[in-house]
Design an enzyme around this catalytic site. Structure first.
Site, PDB file in Angstrom:
ATOM      1  N   SER A 148      -8.184  16.146  67.035  1.00 36.66           N
ATOM      2  CA  SER A 148      -7.615  17.179  66.167  1.00 36.66           C
ATOM      3  C   SER A 148      -8.191  17.248  64.772  1.00 36.66           C
ATOM      4  CB  SER A 148      -6.107  16.995  66.076  1.00 36.66           C
ATOM      5  OG  SER A 148      -5.540  17.193  67.357  1.00 36.66           O
ATOM      6  N   LYS A 154      -1.506  17.845  56.108  1.00 37.89           N
ATOM      7  CA  LYS A 154      -1.129  18.420  57.405  1.00 37.89           C
ATOM      8  C   LYS A 154       0.381  18.285  57.563  1.00 37.89           C
ATOM      9  CE  LYS A 154      -2.214  18.052  62.350  1.00 37.89           C
ATOM     10  NZ  LYS A 154      -3.029  17.391  63.359  1.00 37.89           N
ATOM     11  N   SER A 177      -5.664  20.100  66.377  1.00 36.61           N
ATOM     12  CA  SER A 177      -4.436  20.651  65.881  1.00 36.61           C
ATOM     13  C   SER A 177      -4.420  20.771  64.355  1.00 36.61           C
ATOM     14  CB  SER A 177      -3.243  19.821  66.357  1.00 36.61           C
ATOM     15  OG  SER A 177      -3.367  18.505  65.922  1.00 36.61           O
TER      16      SER A 177
END
Lengths: 84, 469, 462
Positions: free
Chosen positions: C164, C64, C139
């Site tokens: 997330s 990420k 996210s």
């Protein structure tokens, strides 16, 4: 709102100021639900109690190029905007 | 005209002489290192980096708290003080807000008690260099983060000072205490800085930031008293503002006025743990506390029977001087003369050279040599002073110096001269034997003339008396 | 190409895989997925293959983009860090590399983690492989997207503050594990809310997630909040069975605001758990209604200070230095931050102001303490709490545009309390409705990741 923008170093147009102000007050209204709970507990700074994480006083040099991501340098200094 | 009623409170910032920085492992004392060479992602606030607390800095802070008679809090937390400035690598400073390391202490300054509100630890910001030299006319700043993250102890007083002179005395004493604790190096530039808040006659508080040097602290505050009195005398009100002291012209000037009130928005730093300062930890610190200056001065007076005056000069010149004195005593147990010559003459010579004892060529072994020579009368006091100067300049053994310059008369030389005088002045000798005091003086005078005044009259007297009997 | 990690590991061990060829093929496929669904911000075209030995040997790993990778651009999904190349690896990445993991790219996210649908990504929102007109969740949307779409072996390093990992896992039909706070070092994670950020994993199967999580877990002296709790091989919990376990379904988590199709899919999975020998009952978490507010108060307070460092100095977006620092900082920050980031900074700055912080920030910290106590007492009764992962099916981008900030924040209602309490959770896909995935989440006590893996694996492949 003006004041918050100054503190947060964000420039907003008049329009933006209005719309953010509205959103902010909606969110703050929502936060008021916390008024209805009486919490006398000790504040939980972390989900798990964390204490006494200390580091030995020893020097360890880092081999790296601190200026590598900077676009504006002067000899070995970072340059920044003036104070006054 | 009535004297204005002055109220002053200060915040003193001390750079602690740990080995590493407050939250990372860079050197705490970068010295003259190339800019930004003493950094790492942590003190440079790179995204993703995290701080970690230096255990030694906590210890140092606690020692300062104890030395200032404060209460050490059992639990302490770190906070983020958020504001934007080019010298803050994260645009927040990790400090202590709600719950500091120590609180509620005091320092006794003669008759006045200065209350210490709190002692806490935090990180130092970076160094800003203004490209045109002066803060007000630069176009850009040059930023050197070598100093960013150095551990600082902040000592905050209540507004108990009634005049600028007291503040200076406080700073001098504080500096001594910190030096004797071993947490601070007085030779390090900019390692002790003061922010002062001053108001007169109950008016607005003016803050003067970042003053270094005890003389400057007094000067800056004295200037403020005059400036503020001037304003109120005109019927105007003193404005609440932040000012900066210009050491060259010895005045304060306002920093640019902010259009808004800064609100630091403190939160507890969620990257850092709560630190517990247990009873055990505090007790062990107390038990191992180094001798504080007042304690050491008292001990010198008690154990060595020297005067308060001598003791205070020795102690407050600095710890290296006190160590030097006691090292000398180990070699030659003559506290009074050593103290006397140290205070009255050695210090003068060092000051003349702007030198500190620990940087000079003076060593206890050679210094006591000189004292011994003086005590034995091998040199007159006058020549001893000359000798002292040369010794401080060169560090050469006083014995060698004396021999070279013929400062000293050996015992046998002296005896020879005395015997000569005695044999040539039989009349004076018999007059002395029959009780005429002036005759002795006459003989001493002759010896003095002969030795070109190099010998010590008292010593001469002793030798003559011995010879005659 | 096989997508099973287990089979891939076998092949690597047997020497059946020519690493360079394999990686080259993988990168090609990444480009294809990228053009269809846009999971990446940066694809690492020249990964280091030298050290490919260890538990993750030969396994492609995506990271990420809020997690620092040495030498690979890291933007946190924001323009303000465009071009930033970290000079160090986050500890979790270093651990993955040490075990031979091959970093293939940085995945898209809501800017700094601010969002539930990854639509706040300054480099474009990733599209759901099940329906490209729909969001991947956030996210960690990019991580969910590439995991679902990859036709090659792959595991994703993801991150969660308020849900997330669970949200994208649910929306993309993949497995997401959010470990206990402190389980994986946060050193090198670009901070959102330091007291709630956790690095976790998204994988196609529970085994994959368990493998990567095991490698990343463990004490890190660089992170003062890193746990010293012992770690073990989490893959050993896979397939262990759930006979005799007791699960609770908090009634607040299956309410009339939850999509009926989601509830239906969830209940079918619950039946399977009972068939497998577990006891399931209803329970209650009355403090749930305070969770969103207290979470956001803590999150924005911490986040607004974390984001202060982005001001056009030393790294990331920098402009010509003109004017004084207030002018310059404001200019860069205004240009570099997206709308949601600005919103949270403003809110957070306000919440921290003297006069408000006691009523808001400190109060929220006390409420967190209460919520943790509530969970702890539940785990005395139950092995785990289960619930739907998200209250809705993956939404269309057009629907998301119409949501107000408050409506968006309330989407997190099912994940926010557990995330704030720092307890671990695992989201596993349990079927589809209208072709869209439904996720079931399993929440456990602090450090009970093993148990969650045991439970999650029992729901797999049915």
């Amino acid at each position: 709102m003006e004041h918050i923008c100054m503190l947060a170093k964000l420039n907003l147009t008049e329009q933006e100021k209005e719309s953010y102000a509205r959103e902010l007050s909606d969110v703050l209204e929502a936060f008021k639900v916390l008024d209805s709970i009486d919490a006398k507990d000790e504040p939980a700074f972390h989900p798990i109690e964390i204490k006494d994480r200390l580091r030995e006083d020893e020097v360890r040099r880092t081999k790296w190029n601190p200026l590598g991501n900077a676009k504006s340098v002067d000899k070995k200094y970072f340059t920044g905007p003036k104070i006054v | 005209m009535m004297e204005p009623e002055v109220m002053i409170g200060i915040e003193a910032h001390v750079q602690l002489n740990t080995k590493s920085k407050m939250f990372c492992s860079d050197m705490s004392e970068p010295g003259d290192a190339e800019p930004n060479s003493n950094t790492c992602p942590i003190c440079l606030g790179f995204p993703g980096s995290k701080p970690k607390v230096n255990a030694k800095a906590v210890e140092h802070g606690a020692m300062i708290g104890l030395a200032l008679n404060s209460r050490i809090n059992e639990k302490m937390f770190f906070s983020r003080k958020a504001y934007f400035y080019p010298d803050l690598s994260k645009n927040y400073q990790i400090t202590q807000y709600e719950i500091p390391l120590a609180s509620g202490g005091f320092m006794q300054l003669g008759e006045t008690k200065i209350r210490i509100r709190r002692v806490h630890i935090e990180e130092d910001p970076a160094k800003l260099v203004h490209d045109s030299g002066e803060i007000t006319s630069a176009n850009k700043v040059l930023i050197d983060y070598n100093r960013a993250g150095v551990p600082l102890a902040e000592i905050v007083t209540e507004p108990d000072f009634k005049n600028p002179r007291q503040v200076r005395q406080f700073m001098e004493h504080l500096s001594s205490v910190l030096e004797y604790l071993g947490v601070y190096d007085p030779k390090r530039e900019m390692s002790l800085r003061v922010d002062a808040n001053i108001s007169i006659n109950g008016g607005e508080r003016v803050e003067i930031k970042n003053i270094t040097g005890f003389e400057n602290v007094e000067k800056a505050l004295s200037y403020e008293v005059v400036r503020q009195s001037g304003i109120t005398r005109m019927g105007a009100k003193v404005e609440r503002e932040t000012r900066h002291f210009n050491a060259e012209v010895k005045t304060t000037s306002a920093l640019r006025k902010k259009e808004y009130e800064e609100d630091y928005g403190y939160i507890f730093d969620p990257d850092l743990p709560m630190i517990t300062l247990t009873r055990k930890f505090v007790d062990s610190l107390k038990a191992n506390m180094p001798e504080l200056p007042e304690q050491r001065a008292a001990r010198l007076v008690k154990d060595y029977k020297i005067s308060d005056y001598y003791a205070n000069v020795i102690i407050y010149t600095g710890k290296p001087m006190a160590d030097f004195y006691e090292a000398c005593l180990k070699l030659e147990n003559k506290p009074e003369p050593i103290a006397s010559w140290l205070v009255n003459y050695l210090l003068k010579s060092l000051n003349w050279r702007s030198e500190r004892i620990e940087d000079s060529k003076v060593k206890p072994e050679t210094f006591v040599e000189l004292i011994r020579m003086i005590e034995k009368g091998e040199v007159t006091e006058r020549y001893a002073k000359e000798l002292m100067k040369q010794y401080v300049d060169t560090g050469t053994s006083p014995k060698k110096l004396a021999a070279k310059e013929k400062f000293a008369l050996s015992e046998s030389d002296m005896l020879k001269i005395v015997r000569e005088i005695i044999s040539k002045n039989g009349k004076a000798v018999s007059e002395f034997k029959s009780g005429k005091g002036e005759a002795l003086q006459f003989l001493i005078g002759l010896v003095l003339k002969e030795t070109k005044k190099q010998a010590d009259p008292k010593t001469i007297k002793g030798i003559i008396e011995k010879e005659i009997r | 190409m096989e997508t099973s990690i287990r089979k891939h590991i076998e092949a690597i061990k047997n020497g059946d895989v020519k690493l360079e060829e394999f990686v080259s093929e993988v990168l090609e496929r990444c480009e294809k997925v990228q053009s269809k669904y846009r999971p990446f911000i940066t694809i690492n075209k020249k990964p280091d293959l030298k050290k490919s030995k260890g538990k993750l040997a030969g396994i492609p790993i995506s990271v990420k983009d809020s997690i620092c990778t040495d030498g690979i651009q890291t933007t946190a999904g924001s323009k303000i860090l465009e071009g930033y190349v970290p000079p160090f690896d986050a500890t979790c990445v270093a651990n993955a590399r040490k075990e031979g993991g091959i970093i293939i790219g940085k995945t898209a996210l809501d800017e700094f983690g601010f969002g539930t649908f990854s639509t706040n990504c300054a480099y474009g929102a990733p599209k759901n492989p099940h329906d490209p007109e729909r969001a991947c969740g956030g996210s960690s949307g990019g991580a969910g997207c590439i995991t679902a779409a990859a036709d090659f072996p792959h595991i994703a390093i993801a991150q969660s503050t308020g849900g997330s990992i669970t949200a994208p896992a649910a929306f993309t039909g993949t497995v997401g594990i959010t470990p206990t706070y402190g389980r994986v070092s946060r050193y090198g994670l670009i901070d959102y809310a330091n007291s709630m950020d956790k690095i976790g994993v998204i994988g196609k199967e529970v085994y994959d997630a368990a493998l990567l999580l095991s490698v990343m877990s463990g004490y890190d002296p660089l992170d003062s909040t890193s746990s010293e709790e012992k770690t073990d091989d989490l893959t050993s919990y896979v397939g262990k069975g759930i006979e005799g376990m007791r699960f609770g379904i908090p009634k607040e988590y299956v309410s009339d605001t939850t999509d009926k199709k989601v509830v239906s899919g969830f209940m079918k999975a619950v039946q399977k758990l009972e068939v497998a020998g577990a006891k399931v009952e209803e329970t209650s978490l009355p403090l749930t209604k305070y969770a969103v507010s207290s979470y956001y108060l803590i999150a924005i307070s911490e986040a607004s200070t974390n984001l202060a460092k982005y001001c056009g100095l030393r790294y990331g977006m920098q402009q010509e230095i003109v004017g004084d620092f207030e002018t310059y900082f404001s200019k860069v920050r205004t240009a570099g931050f997206g709308k949601e980031a600005k919103r949270r900074i403003l809110l957070g700055t306000y919440a921290r102001m003297a006069g408000y912080r006691d009523a808001y920030y400190l109060k929220a910290l006390r409420v967190r303490a209460k919520i943790i106590k509530e969970f702890k007492s539940e785990f005395k009764k139950f092995d785990a709490l289960i619930a739907p992962s998200m209250p809705i099916l993956p939404p269309k981008f057009s629907e998301i545009d119409k949501l107000t900030p408050i409506q968006t924040y309330n989407m997190d209602i099912l994940t926010i309390a557990s995330n704030m309490a720092g307890i671990p959770s695992l989201s596993v896909p349990v079927g589809k409705a209208d072709g869209l995935p439904i996720g079931l989440q399993i929440m456990g006590d602090h450090f009970a990741e093993g148990k969650l893996i045991q439970i999650g694996s029992s729901l797999e492949g049915r």
